[in-house]
Design a protein around this motif. Structure first.
Motif, PDB file in Angstrom:
ATOM      1  N   ARG A 457     -25.169  32.074   3.884  1.00  0.00           N
ATOM      2  CA  ARG A 457     -24.591  31.144   2.929  1.00  0.00           C
ATOM      3  C   ARG A 457     -24.627  31.738   1.519  1.00  0.00           C
ATOM      4  N   THR A 458     -23.705  31.277   0.703  1.00  0.00           N
ATOM      5  CA  THR A 458     -23.617  31.743  -0.680  1.00  0.00           C
ATOM      6  C   THR A 458     -24.957  31.516  -1.379  1.00  0.00           C
ATOM      7  N   GLY A 459     -25.424  32.534  -2.052  1.00  0.00           N
ATOM      8  CA  GLY A 459     -26.706  32.453  -2.721  1.00  0.00           C
ATOM      9  C   GLY A 459     -27.827  33.090  -1.940  1.00  0.00           C
ATOM     10  N   VAL A 460     -27.583  33.418  -0.671  1.00  0.00           N
ATOM     11  CA  VAL A 460     -28.559  34.149   0.137  1.00  0.00           C
ATOM     12  C   VAL A 460     -27.951  35.484   0.562  1.00  0.00           C
ATOM     13  N   GLY A 461     -26.916  35.433   1.400  1.00  0.00           N
ATOM     14  CA  GLY A 461     -26.168  36.650   1.713  1.00  0.00           C
ATOM     15  C   GLY A 461     -26.916  37.693   2.509  1.00  0.00           C
ATOM     16  N   MET A 462     -27.776  37.270   3.429  1.00  0.00           N
ATOM     17  CA  MET A 462     -28.471  38.213   4.305  1.00  0.00           C
ATOM     18  C   MET A 462     -27.570  38.599   5.482  1.00  0.00           C
ATOM     19  N   PRO A 463     -27.774  39.788   6.071  1.00  0.00           N
ATOM     20  CA  PRO A 463     -26.948  40.219   7.207  1.00  0.00           C
ATOM     21  C   PRO A 463     -27.118  39.292   8.409  1.00  0.00           C
ATOM     22  N   VAL A 464     -26.117  39.283   9.275  1.00  0.00           N
ATOM     23  CA  VAL A 464     -26.202  38.488  10.492  1.00  0.00           C
ATOM     24  C   VAL A 464     -27.284  39.059  11.404  1.00  0.00           C
ATOM     25  N   ILE A 465     -27.781  38.211  12.292  1.00  0.00           N
ATOM     26  CA  ILE A 465     -28.755  38.648  13.296  1.00  0.00           C
ATOM     27  C   ILE A 465     -28.062  39.625  14.251  1.00  0.00           C
ATOM     28  N   PRO A 466     -28.710  40.714  14.630  1.00  0.00           N
ATOM     29  CA  PRO A 466     -28.083  41.679  15.537  1.00  0.00           C
ATOM     30  C   PRO A 466     -27.658  41.050  16.857  1.00  0.00           C
ATOM     31  N   ALA A 467     -26.543  41.474  17.374  1.00  0.00           N
ATOM     32  CA  ALA A 467     -26.055  40.973  18.658  1.00  0.00           C
ATOM     33  C   ALA A 467     -26.906  41.523  19.800  1.00  0.00           C
ATOM     34  N   GLY A 468     -26.826  40.841  20.944  1.00  0.00           N
ATOM     35  CA  GLY A 468     -27.459  41.354  22.147  1.00  0.00           C
ATOM     36  C   GLY A 468     -28.949  41.136  22.255  1.00  0.00           C
ATOM     37  N   LEU A 469     -29.512  40.223  21.487  1.00  0.00           N
ATOM     38  CA  LEU A 469     -30.945  39.981  21.562  1.00  0.00           C
ATOM     39  C   LEU A 469     -31.306  39.241  22.848  1.00  0.00           C
ATOM     40  N   THR A 470     -32.489  39.529  23.368  1.00  0.00           N
ATOM     41  CA  THR A 470     -33.008  38.752  24.483  1.00  0.00           C
ATOM     42  C   THR A 470     -33.509  37.410  23.966  1.00  0.00           C
ATOM     43  N   GLN A 471     -33.824  36.520  24.892  1.00  0.00           N
ATOM     44  CA  GLN A 471     -34.363  35.223  24.486  1.00  0.00           C
ATOM     45  C   GLN A 471     -35.660  35.399  23.693  1.00  0.00           C
ATOM     46  N   ALA A 472     -36.527  36.298  24.153  1.00  0.00           N
ATOM     47  CA  ALA A 472     -37.799  36.527  23.459  1.00  0.00           C
ATOM     48  C   ALA A 472     -37.574  37.123  22.075  1.00  0.00           C
ATOM     49  N   GLN A 473     -36.644  38.053  21.961  1.00  0.00           N
ATOM     50  CA  GLN A 473     -36.354  38.647  20.653  1.00  0.00           C
ATOM     51  C   GLN A 473     -35.771  37.613  19.695  1.00  0.00           C
ATOM     52  N   MET A 474     -34.886  36.769  20.213  1.00  0.00           N
ATOM     53  CA  MET A 474     -34.315  35.718  19.370  1.00  0.00           C
ATOM     54  C   MET A 474     -35.396  34.723  18.966  1.00  0.00           C
ATOM     55  N   ARG A 475     -36.317  34.426  19.865  1.00  0.00           N
ATOM     56  CA  ARG A 475     -37.412  33.518  19.532  1.00  0.00           C
ATOM     57  C   ARG A 475     -38.179  34.024  18.308  1.00  0.00           C
ATOM     58  N   GLU A 476     -38.499  35.297  18.289  1.00  0.00           N
ATOM     59  CA  GLU A 476     -39.234  35.861  17.151  1.00  0.00           C
ATOM     60  C   GLU A 476     -38.401  35.828  15.880  1.00  0.00           C
ATOM     61  N   ARG A 477     -37.110  36.068  15.997  1.00  0.00           N
ATOM     62  CA  ARG A 477     -36.218  35.993  14.825  1.00  0.00           C
ATOM     63  C   ARG A 477     -36.183  34.577  14.251  1.00  0.00           C
ATOM     64  N   ILE A 478     -36.059  33.597  15.136  1.00  0.00           N
ATOM     65  CA  ILE A 478     -35.981  32.207  14.697  1.00  0.00           C
ATOM     66  C   ILE A 478     -37.292  31.793  14.036  1.00  0.00           C
ATOM     67  N   ARG A 479     -38.403  32.198  14.613  1.00  0.00           N
ATOM     68  CA  ARG A 479     -39.694  31.838  14.036  1.00  0.00           C
ATOM     69  C   ARG A 479     -39.867  32.439  12.645  1.00  0.00           C
ATOM     70  N   ASN A 480     -39.435  33.666  12.467  1.00  0.00           N
ATOM     71  CA  ASN A 480     -39.543  34.269  11.140  1.00  0.00           C
ATOM     72  C   ASN A 480     -38.560  33.629  10.160  1.00  0.00           C
ATOM     73  N   GLU A 481     -37.400  33.236  10.663  1.00  0.00           N
ATOM     74  CA  GLU A 481     -36.432  32.572   9.794  1.00  0.00           C
ATOM     75  C   GLU A 481     -36.979  31.232   9.302  1.00  0.00           C
ATOM     76  N   ARG A 482     -37.665  30.504  10.166  1.00  0.00           N
ATOM     77  CA  ARG A 482     -38.313  29.262   9.735  1.00  0.00           C
ATOM     78  C   ARG A 482     -39.380  29.560   8.685  1.00  0.00           C
ATOM     79  N   ARG A 483     -40.127  30.626   8.902  1.00  0.00           N
ATOM     80  CA  ARG A 483     -41.200  30.984   7.960  1.00  0.00           C
ATOM     81  C   ARG A 483     -40.651  31.233   6.564  1.00  0.00           C
ATOM     82  N   ILE A 484     -39.516  31.897   6.485  1.00  0.00           N
ATOM     83  CA  ILE A 484     -38.931  32.265   5.188  1.00  0.00           C
ATOM     84  C   ILE A 484     -38.151  31.095   4.593  1.00  0.00           C
ATOM     85  N   GLU A 485     -37.268  30.513   5.368  1.00  0.00           N
ATOM     86  CA  GLU A 485     -36.378  29.466   4.859  1.00  0.00           C
ATOM     87  C   GLU A 485     -37.138  28.208   4.459  1.00  0.00           C
ATOM     88  N   LEU A 486     -38.166  27.855   5.224  1.00  0.00           N
ATOM     89  CA  LEU A 486     -38.868  26.588   5.021  1.00  0.00           C
ATOM     90  C   LEU A 486     -40.237  26.768   4.376  1.00  0.00           C
TER      91      LEU A 486
END
Length: 562
Positions: A457-486
């Motif tokens: 979103r405008t004002g953040v502008g971080m790269p998209v999450i890499p394609a092809g992640l496993t469920q476990a890899q996406m889980r770790e990405r989501i958890r870190n995204e919550r840590r930063i965003e919230l």
């Protein structure tokens, strides 16, 4: 002898969770004097304006301990208070303790709960107050439409209080609609039986479904954000079911959690704020806010700028971010600082980071109020060598998030109230959906879309999450995204517990940074900012304060391990 029953009416809580003394006295004429410091039941139930005011005030609670909700009464969380909930986690420490260090060090006990001891009493007091209003709303002279709206608000508030009880204590006592009086039998074991977590969540969710059906999509201009709406009820349902599906609770399904978040998204009412991540928290009315607490201009509450700012600005350096959090911010190119091909440079640790880092944390050389923050030694004005050295950050960082540079640090009390405290915002809903959907079916396109919308979103502008992640890899990405965003929004404490990873995250030392300066060069040395940090298995739930157990004549079961 007679009991003065009026102490439980309207503004005062019932027995359970209140540890309120039951006042008795000899029957004398002076006991029959009508009090002048409160409004009678009869007045409230005969006046629609007074009754609505009673409901509005249920969005607040009672001040039950020191350093809690100075000026205005507490709401649904720590929010604008001295020690924030973040300082019980790996986000920050509270520089001057204020009963937070004992929790960080694993020393919390039923007899010594630190800042975490008021949730049980305040929640049950509020539930009793709501039950009283629900039992009497039909007696109030007002239109049926108005009554329905107020019923929806009351069910929302009651569900929020149960949600607060469940996420802190697990099993809770469900009181239903009963309005207990001092004349009732308050010794029955039924009054102290704690229901299973699933029963508690199911009850609160049912309340929120009913509330959502009664509440409007939007409130009028006078109460646009500060009172419940359909979106607020559905947002709370989303959070409850996300918690319920998590490993600690095991009381709902990920499919239910995903569907509840999608219901908020499908309202097509909320969007991500694009005016800058930092401005999101100082802009009172924006499209991302679902439900928040509004403070009246000039109504005194804890001013964040003076409470948390750097010492050279005559501020108190309260909730100071820890290095653990700083290390989890990605680089602007999306790499982590530990990746093999990272763009991170140890000699320039604050260069090229996620834009949310700069809006959340004040670091050495960060621009601030026409100057720069100087945490280096020797001679840095925001280090121990600066003025008001007792307020120097123990971690080498200060909090930036939520702060408004338009508000004064010196003597700020008369201008407090221009910020709101956000309870629910759309980014949380997208994160709820992404997590639940990933756990339910894996990282499908909708999971990527939800996370990437937040990152890009405008004002953040971080790269998209890499394609092809496993469920476990996406889980770790989501958890870190919550840590930063919230970060600092009262999520981390509950997230690491519901994921059952607190035994890892909270047993790591609370790190800070020592910055030395020689000429124009800096050196960076990691340090332990708070010694003795510890987490035990029993701390996945809070202890019920000993006074509450004693008030039940030991009929109320304590949480395991305490």
């Amino acid at each position: 002898m007679k009991r003065i029953k009026n102490i439980t009416r309207v503004a005062v809580a019932i027995m359970i969770g209140s540890a309120t003394t039951i006042v008795t006295s000899c029957q004398e004429n002076f006991l029959d004097i009508v009090p002048t410091d409160r409004v009678s039941d009869a007045s409230i139930l005969s006046d629609s304006v007074l009754f609505e005011s009673y409901i509005v005030n249920r969005y607040m609670g009672t001040r039950l301990t020191d350093k809690e909700a100075e000026g205005t009464l507490p709401g649904f969380g720590r929010g604008f208070e001295y020690a924030m909930w973040s300082s019980l986690t790996d986000e920050s420490i509270y520089n001057n303790d204020d009963n937070t260090w004992l929790i960080q060090r694993g020393q919390i006990a039923p007899e010594n709960t630190g800042i975490a001891g008021t949730l049980w009493g305040r929640s049950y007091r509020s539930i009793r107050e709501i039950n009283y209003a629900l039992a009497n709303v039909d007696k109030v002279p007002m239109s049926q439409d108005k009554k329905n709206k107020l019923k929806g608000e009351m069910q929302f508030i009651r569900a929020f209080r149960y949600h607060d009880l469940i996420r802190n204590y697990g099993k809770v006592v469900l009181l239903g609609d009963k309005v207990y009086e001092l004349s009732d039998d308050l010794t029955s074991q039924d009054l102290f039986n704690r229901s299973e977590i699933k029963a508690g969540i199911d009850y609160a969710v049912a309340q929120l479904d009913e509330a959502a059906a009664l509440l409007p999509q939007s409130n009028d201009s006078n109460w646009k954000l500060g009172r419940a709406t359909k979106g607020a009820a559905l947002a709370l349902k989303s959070r409850l079911l996300l918690y319920g599906a998590s490993p600690l609770y095991n009381a709902a399904t990920w499919q239910q959690a995903a569907a509840s978040a999608k219901a908020v998204m499908d309202l097509n009412k909320y969007t991500l704020y694009t005016g800058g991540y930092g401005n999101l928290f100082t802009t009172v009315d924006n499209s991302e806010v679902i439900f928040s607490r509004i403070y009246a201009q000039g109504a005194r509450h804890v001013c964040l700028e003076i409470s948390n700012g750097p010492n050279s600005y005559n501020a108190w350096g309260g909730n100071v971010p820890v290095q653990n959090l700083v290390d989890d911010y990605e680089m602007l190119d999306g790499t982590k600082i530990t990746d093999a091909g990272t763009s991170y440079k140890a000699s320039e640790p604050y260069k090229g980071r996620d834009p949310r880092f700069y809006a959340t944390i004040l670091y050495n050389e960060a621009p601030y109020r026409g100057s720069t923050v100087q945490t280096f030694t020797p001679g840095g004005k925001d280090s121990k060598d600066g003025p008001s050295a007792w307020n120097t950050s123990k971690t080498g960082y200060y909090l930036k998030k939520f702060m408004s540079d338009a508000l004064p640090i010196d003597n700020p009390w008369d201008v407090a109230g221009t910020q709101t405290w956000i309870y629910f915002r759309y980014a949380e809903i997208l994160l709820n959906y992404a997590e639940a959907q990933n756990e339910a079916v894996g990282p499908d396109a909708s999971v990527y879309a939800a996370i990437n919308a937040i990152r890009q979103r405008t004002g953040v502008g971080m790269p998209v999450i890499p394609a092809g992640l496993t469920q476990a890899q996406m889980r770790e990405r989501i958890r870190n995204e919550r840590r930063i965003e919230l970060a600092f929004e009262e999520h981390r404490f509950y997230d690491v517990r519901r994921w059952k990873i607190a035994d890892k995250t909270e047993n790591v030392p609370a790190y800070g940074i020592e910055i030395g300066k020689s000429g124009n060069a800096y050196t960076y040395t990691r340090k332990e900012a708070l010694t003795g940090k510890s987490f035990a298995e029993k701390q996945y739930w809070l202890p019920i304060p000993r006074a509450e157990i004693q008030a039940s004549n030991n009929k109320l079961d304590q949480n395991p391990g305490y």
